[in-house]
Design an enzyme around this catalytic site. Structure first.
Site, PDB file in Angstrom:
ATOM      1  N   GLY A  16       0.792  -1.233   0.000  1.00  0.00           N
ATOM      2  CA  GLY A  16       0.000   0.000   0.000  1.00  0.00           C
ATOM      3  C   GLY A  16       0.818   1.273   0.000  1.00  0.00           C
ATOM      4  N   SER A  17       2.005   1.240  -0.596  1.00  0.00           N
ATOM      5  CA  SER A  17       2.777   2.492  -0.650  1.00  0.00           C
ATOM      6  C   SER A  17       2.106   3.506  -1.575  1.00  0.00           C
ATOM      7  CB  SER A  17       4.233   2.233  -1.063  1.00  0.00           C
ATOM      8  OG  SER A  17       4.307   1.835  -2.395  1.00  0.00           O
ATOM      9  N   ARG A  69     -14.402 -16.839  -9.397  1.00  0.00           N
ATOM     10  CA  ARG A  69     -14.125 -15.428  -9.621  1.00  0.00           C
ATOM     11  C   ARG A  69     -15.407 -14.579  -9.667  1.00  0.00           C
ATOM     12  NH1 ARG A  69      -9.158 -13.680 -10.942  1.00  0.00           N
ATOM     13  NH2 ARG A  69      -8.177 -15.612 -11.553  1.00  0.00           N
ATOM     14  N   ARG A  95      -5.444  -9.031  -8.660  1.00  0.00           N
ATOM     15  CA  ARG A  95      -6.510  -9.938  -9.067  1.00  0.00           C
ATOM     16  C   ARG A  95      -6.897  -9.626 -10.498  1.00  0.00           C
ATOM     17  NH1 ARG A  95      -8.464 -14.276  -6.764  1.00  0.00           N
ATOM     18  NH2 ARG A  95     -10.496 -13.826  -7.655  1.00  0.00           N
ATOM     19  N   ILE A  96      -7.165 -10.675 -11.251  1.00  0.00           N
ATOM     20  CA  ILE A  96      -7.754 -10.471 -12.574  1.00  0.00           C
ATOM     21  C   ILE A  96      -9.250 -10.307 -12.377  1.00  0.00           C
ATOM     22  CG2 ILE A  96      -8.239 -11.598 -14.788  1.00  0.00           C
ATOM     23  CD1 ILE A  96      -5.418 -12.826 -14.566  1.00  0.00           C
ATOM     24  N   ASN A 111      -5.793   2.027 -12.896  1.00  0.00           N
ATOM     25  CA  ASN A 111      -4.792   1.073 -12.414  1.00  0.00           C
ATOM     26  C   ASN A 111      -3.409   1.677 -12.638  1.00  0.00           C
ATOM     27  OD1 ASN A 111      -3.739  -1.445 -11.483  1.00  0.00           O
ATOM     28  ND2 ASN A 111      -3.320  -2.029 -13.610  1.00  0.00           N
ATOM     29  N   HIS A 113       0.533   0.349 -13.443  1.00  0.00           N
ATOM     30  CA  HIS A 113       1.280  -0.845 -13.841  1.00  0.00           C
ATOM     31  C   HIS A 113       2.740  -0.475 -14.049  1.00  0.00           C
ATOM     32  CE1 HIS A 113       2.136  -4.723 -15.622  1.00  0.00           C
ATOM     33  NE2 HIS A 113       2.835  -4.071 -16.542  1.00  0.00           N
ATOM     34  N   SER A 140       2.983   3.161 -15.759  1.00  0.00           N
ATOM     35  CA  SER A 140       1.838   3.699 -16.494  1.00  0.00           C
ATOM     36  C   SER A 140       0.588   3.726 -15.622  1.00  0.00           C
ATOM     37  CB  SER A 140       1.519   2.805 -17.705  1.00  0.00           C
ATOM     38  OG  SER A 140       2.645   2.571 -18.509  1.00  0.00           O
ATOM     39  N   LEU A 148      -6.015  -7.288 -19.949  1.00  0.00           N
ATOM     40  CA  LEU A 148      -5.110  -7.168 -18.811  1.00  0.00           C
ATOM     41  C   LEU A 148      -4.038  -6.103 -19.076  1.00  0.00           C
ATOM     42  CD1 LEU A 148      -4.252  -8.395 -16.038  1.00  0.00           C
ATOM     43  CD2 LEU A 148      -2.699  -9.850 -17.335  1.00  0.00           C
ATOM     44  N   ASP A 149      -3.852  -5.210 -18.090  1.00  0.00           N
ATOM     45  CA  ASP A 149      -2.834  -4.159 -18.191  1.00  0.00           C
ATOM     46  C   ASP A 149      -2.925  -3.402 -19.512  1.00  0.00           C
ATOM     47  OD1 ASP A 149      -1.851  -4.841 -15.694  1.00  0.00           O
ATOM     48  OD2 ASP A 149      -0.517  -6.352 -16.540  1.00  0.00           O
ATOM     49  N   GLN A 175       9.031   3.006  -8.018  1.00  0.00           N
ATOM     50  CA  GLN A 175       8.028   3.322  -6.984  1.00  0.00           C
ATOM     51  C   GLN A 175       8.033   4.805  -6.630  1.00  0.00           C
ATOM     52  OE1 GLN A 175       7.007   0.745  -3.681  1.00  0.00           O
ATOM     53  NE2 GLN A 175       5.557   0.124  -5.249  1.00  0.00           N
ATOM     54  N   GLN A 177       8.464   7.167  -8.594  1.00  0.00           N
ATOM     55  CA  GLN A 177       7.702   7.839  -9.650  1.00  0.00           C
ATOM     56  C   GLN A 177       6.205   7.544  -9.529  1.00  0.00           C
ATOM     57  OE1 GLN A 177       9.333  10.011 -11.782  1.00  0.00           O
ATOM     58  NE2 GLN A 177      10.918   9.532 -10.283  1.00  0.00           N
TER      59      GLN A 177
HETATM   60  C1  GRF Z   1       3.209  -1.186  -7.612  1.00  0.00           C
HETATM   61  O1  GRF Z   1       4.491  -1.400  -8.080  1.00  0.00           O
HETATM   62  C2  GRF Z   1       2.247  -1.053  -8.751  1.00  0.00           C
HETATM   63  O2  GRF Z   1       2.817  -0.559  -9.912  1.00  0.00           O
HETATM   64  C3  GRF Z   1       1.807  -2.479  -8.966  1.00  0.00           C
HETATM   65  O3  GRF Z   1       1.776  -3.044  -7.684  1.00  0.00           O
HETATM   66  C4  GRF Z   1       2.679  -2.358  -6.829  1.00  0.00           C
HETATM   67  C5  GRF Z   1       1.937  -1.944  -5.597  1.00  0.00           C
HETATM   68  O4  GRF Z   1       2.778  -1.440  -4.598  1.00  0.00           O
HETATM   69  N1  GRF Z   1       0.549  -2.509  -9.659  1.00  0.00           N
HETATM   70  P1  GRF Z   1       2.148  -0.837  -3.258  1.00  0.00           P
HETATM   71  O5  GRF Z   1       1.298  -1.911  -2.613  1.00  0.00           O
HETATM   72  O6  GRF Z   1       1.353   0.374  -3.616  1.00  0.00           O
HETATM   73  O7  GRF Z   1       3.340  -0.516  -2.404  1.00  0.00           O
END
Ligand code: GRF
Length: 222
Positions: A16-17, A69, A95-96, A111, A113, A140, A148-149, A175, A177
């Site tokens: 959850g950063s 699902r 999760r998909i 999202n 990615h 992104s 997906l993505d 991270q 960024q």
């Molecule tokens: C991030 O690197 C994000 O790009 C990816 O999952 C990671 C989540 O990190 N989708 P955090 O849990 O927010 O620290």
């Protein structure tokens, strides 16, 4: 008249950063939003602690309690909607998602990615970028669609890859960024500058033909 606050729900699976970056941006008044709830599909993750510490309702919906699902996504949708968000944020939600779920949040789910999409969809992007010998990597933010993505891009941050980089050093650079561009993209949505219709993202009333890029702490013109 004060601008209206954007109600959001954040979905997580781990540390959850990015959630923390969003909480901080709200506290710093850089983002006019209210996190109505944080929902994790995994119990006991650090992101839930971050939510609680910020006084945000922290919920767990464990996918292991479900046989399929569809039924998980059905209950997840009901839980999210009970908080009436205008935007759903996937922040490391591993999760998909089913088509019904994605369609329900069309144009109102983002999202993040860790790659310069459309390159390197899927998992382990940092390792794959290193193995491919790329000298550039990035992250992104995109609206979520059924691929997906994939889905209309909103902003990308670009970082260099150094010859002595490891998966860890690259992940750290990426991270940093993420924590800048995700709150930025959400603030555009909150300010009604950003939207998505028929698989096309719009920023400031213009269809985004080229993705805005955050490079060296500056937004490249779009
Ligand atoms: C991030 O690197 C994000 O790009 C990816 O999952 C990671 C989540 O990190 N989708 P955090 O849990 O927010 O620290």
């Amino acid at each position: 008249m004060p601008a209206t606050v954007l109600p959001i729900v954040v979905l997580i699976s781990g540390s959850g950063s990015n959630l923390q970056a969003i909480i901080d941006a709200i506290n710093d008044q850089k983002l006019n939003a209210e996190i109505r709830a944080v929902i994790s599909n995994r119990p006991g993750v650090k992101g839930l602690e971050r939510a609680k510490a910020a006084g945000i309702p922290a919920k767990v919906l464990d996918h292991n309690d479900y046989d399929d699902r569809d039924s998980f996504d059905h209950d997840l949708k009901a839980l999210i909607d009970s908080f009436q968000p205008q935007l759903v944020i996937l922040a490391g939600f591993m999760r998909i998602l089913t088509k019904d779920f994605v369609d329900h949040y069309e144009g109102r789910m983002l999202n993040i990615h860790p790659s310069l999409l459309p390159d390197f969809t899927g998992l382990n992007t940092h390792r794959r970028v290193l193995e491919a010998g790329r000298n550039q990597h990035g992250v992104s933010v995109h609206f979520v669609t059924n691929e997906l993505d994939s889905g209309p891009l909103v902003i990308q941050a670009v970082v260099p890859v150094h010859s002595d980089d490891t998966v860890e050093s690259l992940a750290h650079r990426i991270q940093q960024q993420e924590h800048i561009i995700y709150p930025m993209a959400i603030s555009w949505f909150a300010e009604k500058r950003l939207s998505c219709k028929n698989n096309q993202a719009f920023l400031d009333n213009r269809a985004l033909k080229e993705t805005p890029r955050w490079i060296n702490n500056k937004l490249e013109t779009y």
